[in-house]
Design a protein around this motif. Structure first.
Motif, PDB file in Angstrom:
ATOM      1  N   ALA A 216       0.802  -1.395   0.388  1.00  0.00           N
ATOM      2  CA  ALA A 216       0.149   0.193  -0.142  1.00  0.00           C
ATOM      3  C   ALA A 216       0.874   0.754   0.282  1.00  0.00           C
ATOM      4  O   ALA A 216       0.657   2.378  -0.963  1.00  0.00           O
ATOM      5  CB  ALA A 216      -0.432   0.075   1.062  1.00  0.00           C
ATOM      6  N   LYS A 219       2.185   1.984  -3.670  1.00  0.00           N
ATOM      7  CA  LYS A 219       0.858   2.513  -4.496  1.00  0.00           C
ATOM      8  C   LYS A 219       0.827   3.812  -4.000  1.00  0.00           C
ATOM      9  O   LYS A 219       0.218   4.738  -5.264  1.00  0.00           O
ATOM     10  CB  LYS A 219      -0.431   1.588  -4.183  1.00  0.00           C
ATOM     11  CG  LYS A 219       0.313  -0.750  -4.077  1.00  0.00           C
ATOM     12  CD  LYS A 219      -1.268  -1.057  -4.678  1.00  0.00           C
ATOM     13  CE  LYS A 219      -1.002  -2.134  -4.965  1.00  0.00           C
ATOM     14  NZ  LYS A 219      -2.639  -3.044  -5.343  1.00  0.00           N
ATOM     15  N   ALA A 220       0.623   3.462  -2.797  1.00  0.00           N
ATOM     16  CA  ALA A 220       0.269   5.260  -2.243  1.00  0.00           C
ATOM     17  C   ALA A 220       1.602   6.020  -2.411  1.00  0.00           C
ATOM     18  O   ALA A 220       1.290   7.430  -2.812  1.00  0.00           O
ATOM     19  CB  ALA A 220       0.054   4.837  -0.634  1.00  0.00           C
ATOM     20  N   GLU A 221       2.755   5.873  -2.562  1.00  0.00           N
ATOM     21  CA  GLU A 221       3.950   6.152  -3.001  1.00  0.00           C
ATOM     22  C   GLU A 221       3.509   6.956  -4.795  1.00  0.00           C
ATOM     23  O   GLU A 221       3.644   7.790  -5.124  1.00  0.00           O
ATOM     24  CB  GLU A 221       4.997   6.000  -3.070  1.00  0.00           C
ATOM     25  CG  GLU A 221       5.780   5.823  -1.476  1.00  0.00           C
ATOM     26  CD  GLU A 221       7.322   5.705  -1.302  1.00  0.00           C
ATOM     27  OE1 GLU A 221       7.490   4.838  -2.321  1.00  0.00           O
ATOM     28  OE2 GLU A 221       7.492   5.886   0.159  1.00  0.00           O
ATOM     29  N   ALA A 222       3.254   5.175  -5.596  1.00  0.00           N
ATOM     30  CA  ALA A 222       2.933   5.901  -6.926  1.00  0.00           C
ATOM     31  C   ALA A 222       2.001   6.316  -6.930  1.00  0.00           C
ATOM     32  O   ALA A 222       1.937   7.227  -7.983  1.00  0.00           O
ATOM     33  CB  ALA A 222       2.974   4.215  -7.330  1.00  0.00           C
ATOM     34  N   GLU A 223       0.725   6.123  -6.318  1.00  0.00           N
ATOM     35  CA  GLU A 223      -0.466   7.256  -6.489  1.00  0.00           C
ATOM     36  C   GLU A 223      -0.240   8.524  -6.077  1.00  0.00           C
ATOM     37  O   GLU A 223      -1.198   9.417  -7.407  1.00  0.00           O
ATOM     38  CB  GLU A 223      -2.320   6.831  -5.158  1.00  0.00           C
ATOM     39  CG  GLU A 223      -3.113   7.383  -5.074  1.00  0.00           C
ATOM     40  CD  GLU A 223      -3.550   6.988  -7.047  1.00  0.00           C
ATOM     41  OE1 GLU A 223      -3.359   6.170  -7.758  1.00  0.00           O
ATOM     42  OE2 GLU A 223      -4.857   7.608  -7.154  1.00  0.00           O
ATOM     43  N   LYS A 224       0.463   8.682  -5.567  1.00  0.00           N
ATOM     44  CA  LYS A 224       1.267   9.723  -5.169  1.00  0.00           C
ATOM     45  C   LYS A 224       1.976  10.498  -6.210  1.00  0.00           C
ATOM     46  O   LYS A 224       1.054  11.807  -6.415  1.00  0.00           O
ATOM     47  CB  LYS A 224       1.580  10.157  -3.277  1.00  0.00           C
ATOM     48  CG  LYS A 224       2.636  12.203  -3.445  1.00  0.00           C
ATOM     49  CD  LYS A 224       3.360  11.544  -2.211  1.00  0.00           C
ATOM     50  CE  LYS A 224       3.840  12.691  -1.878  1.00  0.00           C
ATOM     51  NZ  LYS A 224       4.130  13.018  -0.260  1.00  0.00           N
ATOM     52  N   LYS A 225       2.241   9.903  -6.325  1.00  0.00           N
ATOM     53  CA  LYS A 225       3.032  10.293  -7.528  1.00  0.00           C
ATOM     54  C   LYS A 225       2.497  10.638  -8.401  1.00  0.00           C
ATOM     55  O   LYS A 225       2.271  11.814  -9.620  1.00  0.00           O
ATOM     56  CB  LYS A 225       4.533   9.339  -8.529  1.00  0.00           C
ATOM     57  CG  LYS A 225       5.618   9.503  -7.479  1.00  0.00           C
ATOM     58  CD  LYS A 225       6.389   7.821  -8.180  1.00  0.00           C
ATOM     59  CE  LYS A 225       7.863   8.083  -6.868  1.00  0.00           C
ATOM     60  NZ  LYS A 225       8.790   7.981  -7.369  1.00  0.00           N
ATOM     61  N   ARG A 226       1.328   9.783  -9.265  1.00  0.00           N
ATOM     62  CA  ARG A 226       0.526   9.546 -10.137  1.00  0.00           C
ATOM     63  C   ARG A 226      -0.480  11.219 -10.155  1.00  0.00           C
ATOM     64  O   ARG A 226      -0.679  11.202 -10.645  1.00  0.00           O
ATOM     65  CB  ARG A 226      -0.536   8.283  -9.920  1.00  0.00           C
ATOM     66  CG  ARG A 226      -1.476   8.784 -11.598  1.00  0.00           C
ATOM     67  CD  ARG A 226      -2.215   7.035 -11.641  1.00  0.00           C
ATOM     68  NE  ARG A 226      -3.226   7.597 -10.640  1.00  0.00           N
ATOM     69  CZ  ARG A 226      -4.005   8.042 -10.422  1.00  0.00           C
ATOM     70  NH1 ARG A 226      -4.437   8.635 -11.210  1.00  0.00           N
ATOM     71  NH2 ARG A 226      -5.078   8.234  -8.976  1.00  0.00           N
ATOM     72  N   LEU A 227      -1.214  10.793  -8.480  1.00  0.00           N
ATOM     73  CA  LEU A 227      -1.782  11.774  -8.441  1.00  0.00           C
ATOM     74  C   LEU A 227      -1.024  13.636  -9.146  1.00  0.00           C
ATOM     75  O   LEU A 227      -1.413  15.101  -9.366  1.00  0.00           O
ATOM     76  CB  LEU A 227      -2.122  12.610  -6.643  1.00  0.00           C
ATOM     77  CG  LEU A 227      -3.084  11.433  -6.662  1.00  0.00           C
ATOM     78  CD1 LEU A 227      -3.584  10.792  -5.533  1.00  0.00           C
ATOM     79  CD2 LEU A 227      -4.271  11.187  -7.227  1.00  0.00           C
ATOM     80  N   GLU A 228       0.552  13.482  -7.794  1.00  0.00           N
ATOM     81  CA  GLU A 228       1.324  14.454  -8.489  1.00  0.00           C
ATOM     82  C   GLU A 228       1.509  15.259  -9.808  1.00  0.00           C
ATOM     83  O   GLU A 228       0.959  16.860 -10.598  1.00  0.00           O
ATOM     84  CB  GLU A 228       2.864  14.264  -7.847  1.00  0.00           C
ATOM     85  CG  GLU A 228       2.525  14.514  -6.188  1.00  0.00           C
ATOM     86  CD  GLU A 228       3.894  14.496  -5.377  1.00  0.00           C
ATOM     87  OE1 GLU A 228       4.314  14.571  -4.541  1.00  0.00           O
ATOM     88  OE2 GLU A 228       4.794  14.374  -6.428  1.00  0.00           O
ATOM     89  N   GLU A 230      -1.257  14.172 -12.029  1.00  0.00           N
ATOM     90  CA  GLU A 230      -2.266  14.424 -13.290  1.00  0.00           C
ATOM     91  C   GLU A 230      -2.235  15.679 -11.845  1.00  0.00           C
ATOM     92  O   GLU A 230      -3.345  16.612 -13.421  1.00  0.00           O
ATOM     93  CB  GLU A 230      -3.209  13.276 -11.906  1.00  0.00           C
ATOM     94  CG  GLU A 230      -3.663  11.610 -13.022  1.00  0.00           C
ATOM     95  CD  GLU A 230      -4.334  11.279 -11.929  1.00  0.00           C
ATOM     96  OE1 GLU A 230      -4.776  11.777 -11.324  1.00  0.00           O
ATOM     97  OE2 GLU A 230      -4.670  10.477 -12.776  1.00  0.00           O
TER      98      GLU A 230
END
Length: 363
Positions: A216, A219-228, A230
């Motif tokens: 998680a 994934k959160a770091e990846a999600e964070k990067k993805r969100l950043e 985005e």
């Protein structure tokens, strides 16, 4: 009954004593010892010195005194006779009372003997009853003793039964306690096994959670990067959209301005064409106008004209009169005669002449 007899005896004795006392008082009052005074006893006469004495008067006085003395004797005799009679009556009454008293004493003696006999019989009866009561009391005591013994025996049996019941309950309770301890031990063993199992599962779960947490986190770091990314893209898109909007707005403003300028130019062009053809129509109508004979110079009127496609006149109407009906009618006639009226080739300008007005002023 005994009290009534004693009361009667006491009342009889009291009455007898009262009569004796009254009789004694009467005797004492009579002074029986005194001897009757001789009536013939003459008082000692005082020697009265008189000078003259009537002998007849003296004799009458002596006779009167003797009569009085005799009357006193007779009265005393009669009184003594009455006293004697009363005394005899009293003696008789005393004798009767004495007899009654003796009779009463006899009856009292008999009644006393009867009472004594009855009392003796009652005493014997009471003694028998007392003996009977003692025997019944002894029987009752014996029965009570037997009842108490029976009660004690029953209580002892009941106590033994209760004690046996208590012992039985204790055995049952001990049995239940041992079963409960066995159940608890089994439950404790199962609980420990369950806890061991749960601990293993918990360890596995924790390891899984750790793995999931790491996953998680990754994934959160990846999600964070993805969100950043985005967010960055969104900001870039927003910036571009804003720039595009500003550009489009500017283009739109420019286009609107150009269109407005074009419309104004078109309007001016159409107006120029319309003005040109209006002037041409007015001149053509003037050429076909015939001056009425009585028409004054300088008259004018406003004419509304409706045309058909191609310039033919559909309708003519005076909307503002010149004040001269002949002049107005000549204006309408001139319009009809001038048909077909000249029409511009431009559709917009031609549309202005489908229904138009102009000021007819021939001079």
């Amino acid at each position: 009954m005994k009290h009534n007899i004693v009361d009667n005896l006491f009342a009889g004795a009291s009455s007898l004593v009262l009569h004796v006392v009254l009789f004694a008082m009467f005797i004492i009052g009579m002074d029986l010892t005194s001897t009757p005074k001789p009536l013939a006893q003459q008082p000692q006469k005082e020697i009265v010195q008189a000078t003259v004495l009537d002998e007849t008067l003296v004799e009458e006085e002596v006779a009167r005194l003797e009569k009085l003395e005799q009357e006193k004797k007779n009265a005393e005799k009669e009184r003594q006779q009455k006293v004697q009679e009363q005394l005899e009556e009293t003696q008789k009454e005393l004798a009767r009372k004495e007899q009654e008293y003796q009779d009463m004493e006899e009856r009292a003696r008999i009644e006393a003997e009867q009472r004594a006999k009855a009392a003796e019989e009652e005493k014997q009866r009471i003694a028998e009853l007392e003996q009977q009561r003692k025997q019944e009391e002894e029987k009752r005591l014996e029965a009570e003793k037997q009842r108490k013994l029976e009660e004690e025996r029953k209580q002892k049996v009941e106590a033994e039964r209760k004690q046996a019941e208590i012992e039985k309950q204790k055995v049952e309770a001990e049995k239940k306690r041992l079963e409960e301890e066995k159940r608890k031990a089994e439950a404790e063993r199962k609980r420990l096994e369950e806890e061991k199992k749960k601990a293993a599962e918990e360890k596995k779960r924790l390891e899984e959670e750790k793995r999931k947490a790491e996953e998680a986190k990754r994934k959160a770091e990846a999600e964070k990067k993805r969100l950043e990314e985005e967010k960055r893209k969104a900001e870039e898109a927003k910036r571009k959209a804003e720039e595009e909007a500003r550009r489009k707005a500017a283009e739109s403003d420019l286009q609107r301005q150009l269109e407005q300028e074009q419309q104004e130019r078109e309007a001016r062009r159409v107006k120029g064409v319309v003005d040109q053809y209006s002037l041409m129509i007015q001149q053509r109508v003037k050429r076909y106008w015939l001056r009425p004979a009585n028409a004054q110079s300088g008259l004018q009127c406003t004419v509304q004209v409706s045309l058909l496609p191609g310039g033919d006149v559909k309708n003519v109407k005076i909307v503002k009169s010149s004040g001269n009906a002949v002049f107005d009618r000549s204006a309408e006639t001139a319009v009809y005669k001038a048909a077909p009226l000249p029409q511009p080739s431009d559709p917009k300008a031609a549309a202005e002449f489908r229904n138009f007005q102009f000021n007819f002023k021939p001079e």
